[in-house]
Design a protein around this motif. Sequence first.
Motif, PDB file in Angstrom:
ATOM      1  N   SER A 189      23.927  22.279  -0.395  1.00  0.00           N
ATOM      2  CA  SER A 189      22.901  21.272  -0.648  1.00  0.00           C
ATOM      3  C   SER A 189      23.171  19.994   0.138  1.00  0.00           C
ATOM      4  O   SER A 189      24.276  19.752   0.621  1.00  0.00           O
ATOM      5  CB  SER A 189      22.842  20.946  -2.149  1.00  0.00           C
ATOM      6  OG  SER A 189      24.096  20.437  -2.591  1.00  0.00           O
ATOM      7  N   VAL A 190      22.133  19.190   0.254  1.00  0.00           N
ATOM      8  CA  VAL A 190      22.230  17.825   0.766  1.00  0.00           C
ATOM      9  C   VAL A 190      21.818  16.896  -0.370  1.00  0.00           C
ATOM     10  O   VAL A 190      20.728  17.041  -0.923  1.00  0.00           O
ATOM     11  CB  VAL A 190      21.312  17.604   1.980  1.00  0.00           C
ATOM     12  CG1 VAL A 190      21.353  16.150   2.430  1.00  0.00           C
ATOM     13  CG2 VAL A 190      21.694  18.517   3.129  1.00  0.00           C
TER      14      VAL A 190
ATOM     15  N   ALA B 111      25.951  17.660   3.032  1.00  0.00           N
ATOM     16  CA  ALA B 111      26.010  16.240   3.374  1.00  0.00           C
ATOM     17  C   ALA B 111      25.630  15.395   2.172  1.00  0.00           C
ATOM     18  O   ALA B 111      24.908  15.842   1.270  1.00  0.00           O
ATOM     19  CB  ALA B 111      25.080  15.921   4.545  1.00  0.00           C
ATOM     20  N   TYR B 112      26.124  14.161   2.192  1.00  0.00           N
ATOM     21  CA  TYR B 112      25.729  13.147   1.213  1.00  0.00           C
ATOM     22  C   TYR B 112      25.094  11.999   1.985  1.00  0.00           C
ATOM     23  O   TYR B 112      25.669  11.478   2.943  1.00  0.00           O
ATOM     24  CB  TYR B 112      26.935  12.660   0.417  1.00  0.00           C
ATOM     25  CG  TYR B 112      26.678  11.422  -0.408  1.00  0.00           C
ATOM     26  CD1 TYR B 112      25.656  11.391  -1.362  1.00  0.00           C
ATOM     27  CD2 TYR B 112      27.444  10.268  -0.232  1.00  0.00           C
ATOM     28  CE1 TYR B 112      25.412  10.253  -2.107  1.00  0.00           C
ATOM     29  CE2 TYR B 112      27.210   9.126  -0.986  1.00  0.00           C
ATOM     30  CZ  TYR B 112      26.196   9.121  -1.929  1.00  0.00           C
ATOM     31  OH  TYR B 112      25.947   7.985  -2.673  1.00  0.00           O
TER      32      TYR B 112
ATOM     33  N   SER C  59      17.118  23.210   8.993  1.00  0.00           N
ATOM     34  CA  SER C  59      17.575  24.355   8.203  1.00  0.00           C
ATOM     35  C   SER C  59      18.145  23.940   6.857  1.00  0.00           C
ATOM     36  O   SER C  59      18.328  24.774   5.972  1.00  0.00           O
ATOM     37  CB  SER C  59      18.652  25.131   8.982  1.00  0.00           C
ATOM     38  OG  SER C  59      19.745  24.279   9.285  1.00  0.00           O
ATOM     39  N   LEU C  60      18.445  22.644   6.696  1.00  0.00           N
ATOM     40  CA  LEU C  60      19.016  22.181   5.431  1.00  0.00           C
ATOM     41  C   LEU C  60      17.888  21.966   4.433  1.00  0.00           C
ATOM     42  O   LEU C  60      17.354  20.877   4.281  1.00  0.00           O
ATOM     43  CB  LEU C  60      19.816  20.897   5.657  1.00  0.00           C
ATOM     44  CG  LEU C  60      21.006  21.014   6.618  1.00  0.00           C
ATOM     45  CD1 LEU C  60      21.705  19.676   6.758  1.00  0.00           C
ATOM     46  CD2 LEU C  60      21.990  22.075   6.153  1.00  0.00           C
ATOM     47  N   THR C  61      17.534  23.032   3.748  1.00  0.00           N
ATOM     48  CA  THR C  61      16.355  22.988   2.889  1.00  0.00           C
ATOM     49  C   THR C  61      16.674  22.601   1.449  1.00  0.00           C
ATOM     50  O   THR C  61      15.781  22.187   0.722  1.00  0.00           O
ATOM     51  CB  THR C  61      15.654  24.362   2.881  1.00  0.00           C
ATOM     52  OG1 THR C  61      16.600  25.363   2.501  1.00  0.00           O
ATOM     53  CG2 THR C  61      15.110  24.681   4.260  1.00  0.00           C
TER      54      THR C  61
ATOM     55  N   GLY D  67      11.482  17.785   0.517  1.00  0.00           N
ATOM     56  CA  GLY D  67      10.922  19.030   1.032  1.00  0.00           C
ATOM     57  C   GLY D  67      10.465  19.957  -0.076  1.00  0.00           C
ATOM     58  O   GLY D  67      10.784  19.776  -1.250  1.00  0.00           O
ATOM     59  N   LYS D  68       9.721  20.988   0.295  1.00  0.00           N
ATOM     60  CA  LYS D  68       9.109  21.888  -0.688  1.00  0.00           C
ATOM     61  C   LYS D  68      10.126  22.592  -1.569  1.00  0.00           C
ATOM     62  O   LYS D  68       9.839  22.937  -2.711  1.00  0.00           O
ATOM     63  CB  LYS D  68       8.237  22.917   0.032  1.00  0.00           C
ATOM     64  CG  LYS D  68       7.007  22.316   0.712  1.00  0.00           C
ATOM     65  CD  LYS D  68       6.184  23.389   1.389  1.00  0.00           C
ATOM     66  CE  LYS D  68       4.957  22.795   2.074  1.00  0.00           C
ATOM     67  NZ  LYS D  68       4.147  23.827   2.756  1.00  0.00           N
ATOM     68  N   GLU D  69      11.320  22.858  -1.042  1.00  0.00           N
ATOM     69  CA  GLU D  69      12.333  23.571  -1.821  1.00  0.00           C
ATOM     70  C   GLU D  69      13.325  22.627  -2.476  1.00  0.00           C
ATOM     71  O   GLU D  69      14.333  23.063  -3.025  1.00  0.00           O
ATOM     72  CB  GLU D  69      13.075  24.553  -0.909  1.00  0.00           C
ATOM     73  CG  GLU D  69      12.184  25.619  -0.313  1.00  0.00           C
ATOM     74  CD  GLU D  69      12.944  26.537   0.619  1.00  0.00           C
ATOM     75  OE1 GLU D  69      14.096  26.894   0.290  1.00  0.00           O
ATOM     76  OE2 GLU D  69      12.405  26.898   1.684  1.00  0.00           O
ATOM     77  N   GLY D  70      13.041  21.324  -2.429  1.00  0.00           N
ATOM     78  CA  GLY D  70      13.959  20.335  -2.944  1.00  0.00           C
ATOM     79  C   GLY D  70      13.790  20.068  -4.431  1.00  0.00           C
ATOM     80  O   GLY D  70      12.985  20.692  -5.125  1.00  0.00           O
TER      81      GLY D  70
END
Length: 317
Positions: free
Chosen positions: A78-79, A103-104, A148-150, A181-184
């Motif tokens: 995750s980000v 990432a943070y 790519s980081l969804t 994003g949509k998957e967030g």
Amino acid sequence: MDVKVTELAETPTGFIDDVLEGLSKPQKTLPCKYFYDEVGSNLFESICDVDEYYITRTELQLLDDIKCELAQLIGPDSVIIEPGAGAGIKIQKLLAELTALKAYVPIDISSDFLFYSAEKIRENFSDIEIRPIQGDFTEPYQWTGKKSLTNRVVFFPGSTIGNFTPAQAEQFLKNQKRFAGKEGAMIIGVDLVKPLQKLESAYNDSQGVTAEFNKNLLVRINNELGGNFELDQFEHTAVFNPAESRIEMRLVSQQNQSVKINRQEFHFDEYEYIHTENSYKYTIEAFTALAERAGLKSHKVWTDDENLISLHYLKCR
């Protein structure tokens, strides 16, 4: 891993324009986002430690209780994005539980405070990529990382959402939803409606730290914009407005007086006040409905044992 601060584009004249516009209104106002220079950011951290201010210690305990469950909901790779990151104390409880974190991304308007906090977190989590962004998180911004980081999760604790009017809060949630994003997903801290004495004492602490924090806005205007506010002629107070379900922070003029800023003069009657900040209080049902209007689906809500505060896990959809 080095910490590099990215700056969001800002209008250089934003501070002076907002101050002059706010003080020209029939009900004088000042935007609360300008509380947070380095001095103001440090004062806010001190507010979090005063006896009357229940929000921080209650939320920290709640995060301790649910951090494993939160980590499972977030999942690996995750980000984590934190608008208004401040000292980053709460996020560290969550970072310690997450696996394979990509990432943070802390975001804060005070660059010095942001950089200092990011360095401290890097010392404790050297394997995590940290991407600080300096700027006003209330403005729309776009994701500039790898597409790519969804699995992006916005972490927004502390009941800061209450500083916005309900309409502003809805727009803020929409902005964060686009960023995630949509998957967030989003994790939001919300202060709940409670007895009047408990609410008002939290913003009128006996040590006077909140008063100093509020008046620091006038100090900034004097130092940065050439204002001539006399600090001892303005008194901090915070009152609950039941019709709006919000605490209102005010700076009350103690006499008839005039103040000059950038060659412009503003008159204050005795007891006339500058409205500096709102802190809206919600029921769980009211905030869930607000999130729904912003296109976010409530997945789970946690509260402390006394039902003082709540944490909401919202899914983008």
